[in-house]
Motif scaffolding. Sequence first.
Motif: not given
Length: 243
Positions: A78-100
Amino acid sequence: MTDFLSPLDTQRFGFNIARIDDISLLLTTGFISSLRDSNIRLVITRTSIEELDKVNRAADLGFRIMDVQSVWRSTLPSTPIHQNPDLIIESATAADVPAFHAIAAKAFDGYGHYFADPRLDRSRCREIYPDWAVKTLADPNVADEVVVARLNKQTAGFLSLKIREQNGTRYAAGVMGAVAEAFRGRHIFQAILCHAISWQQEKQLSWTQHNVLTANIPVNRAMANCGFRPAGACVTLHGWIDR
């Protein structure tokens, strides 16, 4: 001929729809007549752009191209890219269903081969991608990994992946992904893609592969920026055989 019936499509649209993986079958004498005798009204098939002769022969039978997709593949770290330090990427959960559901409903309205077919009910077409986004979280048969991007505690986007096998080689295939409209233009999808490549490497898979509508310039650009390379193209055709 019921072996070719697509249960999900048939249930959603309320009439028999078949999916044929091998376009050559459609060109076999008597095959379409047999489908018609089984009360199938619509046939959906997808094939490599390299089989243009077969695509044109299918067109002679009344089939029409509904989308063209670029196939992107990455075998590189993977090629590191500049990103906002406030951006979090993590595994989704059932709580994410409405947003998805909400993100997919907006992002995929008017998108893809279903919407390209004027004979399909628009309201039913609008149900497809939100339902599929939810399935990626709820059904392990649909996706093996689903990640979510959060920016300032808001759901900014997501991507789902499925482990597949080709000629004995395992790879990660993109199922679906999208970025919420309010968060576009911030390189969020690129960050998600890079995270997905890292997951592929952790699982010791040979490559990551995504199909993208050729007309979707922003996502195709994101693929190139993350080190993906073109690996082919394919077309989706619909054939109405009820008349």
